[in-house]
Design an enzyme around this catalytic site. Structure first.
Site, PDB file in Angstrom:
ATOM      1  N   LYS A  45      18.900   1.613  -6.420  1.00 58.29           N
ATOM      2  CA  LYS A  45      19.099   2.450  -5.213  1.00 58.29           C
ATOM      3  C   LYS A  45      20.686   1.842  -4.514  1.00 58.29           C
ATOM      4  O   LYS A  45      21.014   2.384  -3.622  1.00 58.29           O
ATOM      5  CB  LYS A  45      18.022   1.921  -4.231  1.00 58.29           C
ATOM      6  CG  LYS A  45      16.613   2.604  -4.913  1.00 58.29           C
ATOM      7  CD  LYS A  45      15.667   2.426  -3.754  1.00 58.29           C
ATOM      8  CE  LYS A  45      15.422   3.291  -2.612  1.00 58.29           C
ATOM      9  NZ  LYS A  45      14.106   3.075  -1.770  1.00 58.29           N
ATOM     10  N   LYS A  47      20.948  -0.798  -2.568  1.00 56.01           N
ATOM     11  CA  LYS A  47      20.838  -1.121  -1.342  1.00 56.01           C
ATOM     12  C   LYS A  47      20.732  -2.611  -1.401  1.00 56.01           C
ATOM     13  O   LYS A  47      19.967  -3.340  -2.219  1.00 56.01           O
ATOM     14  CB  LYS A  47      19.279  -0.613  -0.904  1.00 56.01           C
ATOM     15  CG  LYS A  47      19.450   0.970  -0.401  1.00 56.01           C
ATOM     16  CD  LYS A  47      18.178   1.299   0.234  1.00 56.01           C
ATOM     17  CE  LYS A  47      18.176   2.573   1.016  1.00 56.01           C
ATOM     18  NZ  LYS A  47      17.127   2.900   1.788  1.00 56.01           N
TER      19      LYS A  47
HETATM   20  N1  C2G Z   1      12.531   7.180   7.657  1.00 53.42           N
HETATM   21  C1  C2G Z   1      12.265   8.181   8.729  1.00 53.42           C
HETATM   22  N2  C2G Z   1      13.190   8.188   9.943  1.00 53.42           N
HETATM   23  C2  C2G Z   1      14.095   6.969   9.975  1.00 53.42           C
HETATM   24  C3  C2G Z   1      14.455   6.311   8.719  1.00 53.42           C
HETATM   25  C4  C2G Z   1      13.386   6.259   7.675  1.00 53.42           C
HETATM   26  O1  C2G Z   1      11.343   8.986   8.704  1.00 53.42           O
HETATM   27  N3  C2G Z   1      14.989   6.846  10.975  1.00 53.42           N
HETATM   28  C5  C2G Z   1      11.594   7.509   6.554  1.00 53.42           C
HETATM   29  C6  C2G Z   1      12.515   7.786   5.167  1.00 53.42           C
HETATM   30  O2  C2G Z   1      12.629   9.299   4.984  1.00 53.42           O
HETATM   31  C7  C2G Z   1      11.539   7.271   4.136  1.00 53.42           C
HETATM   32  C8  C2G Z   1      10.723   6.106   4.781  1.00 53.42           C
HETATM   33  O3  C2G Z   1      11.096   6.313   6.388  1.00 53.42           O
HETATM   34  O4  C2G Z   1      10.349   8.396   3.994  1.00 53.42           O
HETATM   35  C9  C2G Z   1      11.277   4.874   4.129  1.00 53.42           C
HETATM   36  O5  C2G Z   1      12.820   4.815   4.433  1.00 53.42           O
HETATM   37  P1  C2G Z   1      13.897   4.066   3.561  1.00 53.42           P
HETATM   38  O6  C2G Z   1      13.414   2.771   3.214  1.00 53.42           O
HETATM   39  O7  C2G Z   1      15.371   4.357   3.765  1.00 53.42           O
HETATM   40  O8  C2G Z   1      13.362   4.700   2.142  1.00 53.42           O
HETATM   41  P2  C2G Z   1      14.387   5.139   0.776  1.00 53.42           P
HETATM   42  O9  C2G Z   1      15.265   4.342   0.742  1.00 53.42           O
HETATM   43  O10 C2G Z   1      14.916   6.679   1.092  1.00 53.42           O
HETATM   44  O11 C2G Z   1      13.462   5.221  -0.420  1.00 53.42           O
HETATM   45  O12 C2G Z   1      11.523   6.985  -4.636  1.00 53.42           O
HETATM   46  C10 C2G Z   1      11.958   7.209  -3.120  1.00 53.42           C
HETATM   47  C11 C2G Z   1      12.794   6.091  -2.532  1.00 53.42           C
HETATM   48  O13 C2G Z   1      12.293   4.865  -2.779  1.00 53.42           O
HETATM   49  C12 C2G Z   1      12.543   6.558  -1.109  1.00 53.42           C
END
Ligand code: C2G
Length: 135
Positions: A45, A47
């Site tokens: 990812k 990250k």
């Molecule tokens: N999220 C949200 N609003 C935000 C930030 C995040 O609704 N302001 C939601 C994202 O859409 C996600 C969840 O919180 O559903 C977790 O966010 P992340 O940790 O950024 O997830 P991500 O890196 O997109 O991982 O296989 C799928 C991935 O692992 C998703």
């Protein structure tokens, strides 16, 4: 029992994450969070997390909406997770709109609107900008 699953890194846990988890839980009775491992975050990812997997897992397990935290270690595990945990609904933020429609063969797929104006990236950037400003 209606089982819901969602996936994410959830680093620097914030109210946008909580809004997602609260709405995800409202779609069933049991919420599983597949939490991205440190390896998956750095190698796939791209990250860099502030908190380790264990620390992020501890934070998520303290949230009333979360019933189980499992590791997310690759992009390919979702179908087996849905089958193994007998999941009825897969939920994720709409920044992923359409990306997981292949799961519709196995469960409901719901993309929820993201919470505006908050993100881990934004938190890090604002902290960097304000570094040294004493409140
Ligand atoms: N999220 C949200 N609003 C935000 C930030 C995040 O609704 N302001 C939601 C994202 O859409 C996600 C969840 O919180 O559903 C977790 O966010 P992340 O940790 O950024 O997830 P991500 O890196 O997109 O991982 O296989 C799928 C991935 O692992 C998703």
């Amino acid at each position: 029992m209606k089982r819901v699953i969602t996936y994410g890194t959830f680093d620097l846990l914030h109210y946008g994450h909580i809004n997602l988890l609260r709405r995800a839980k409202s779609l069933g009775d049991y919420l599983i969070v597949a939490l991205s491992t440190d390896r998956f975050n750095t190698e796939e990812k791209h990250k860099i997390c502030y908190f380790t997997y264990e620390q992020r897992k501890q934070l998520l397990e303290a949230i009333r909406y979360v019933d189980l935290v499992i590791p997310e270690d690759n992009w390919e595990q979702k179908i087996t997770d849905v089958q193994e945990y007998k999941v009825n609904t897969f939920v994720i933020g709409d920044d992923w709109e359409g990306k997981f429609d292949f799961l519709k063969e196995y469960c409901n797929v719901v993309y929820l609107p993201r919470t505006p104006e908050i993100s881990t990236t934004q938190i890090k950037e604002e902290l960097k900008e304000n570094h040294g400003d004493k409140h």
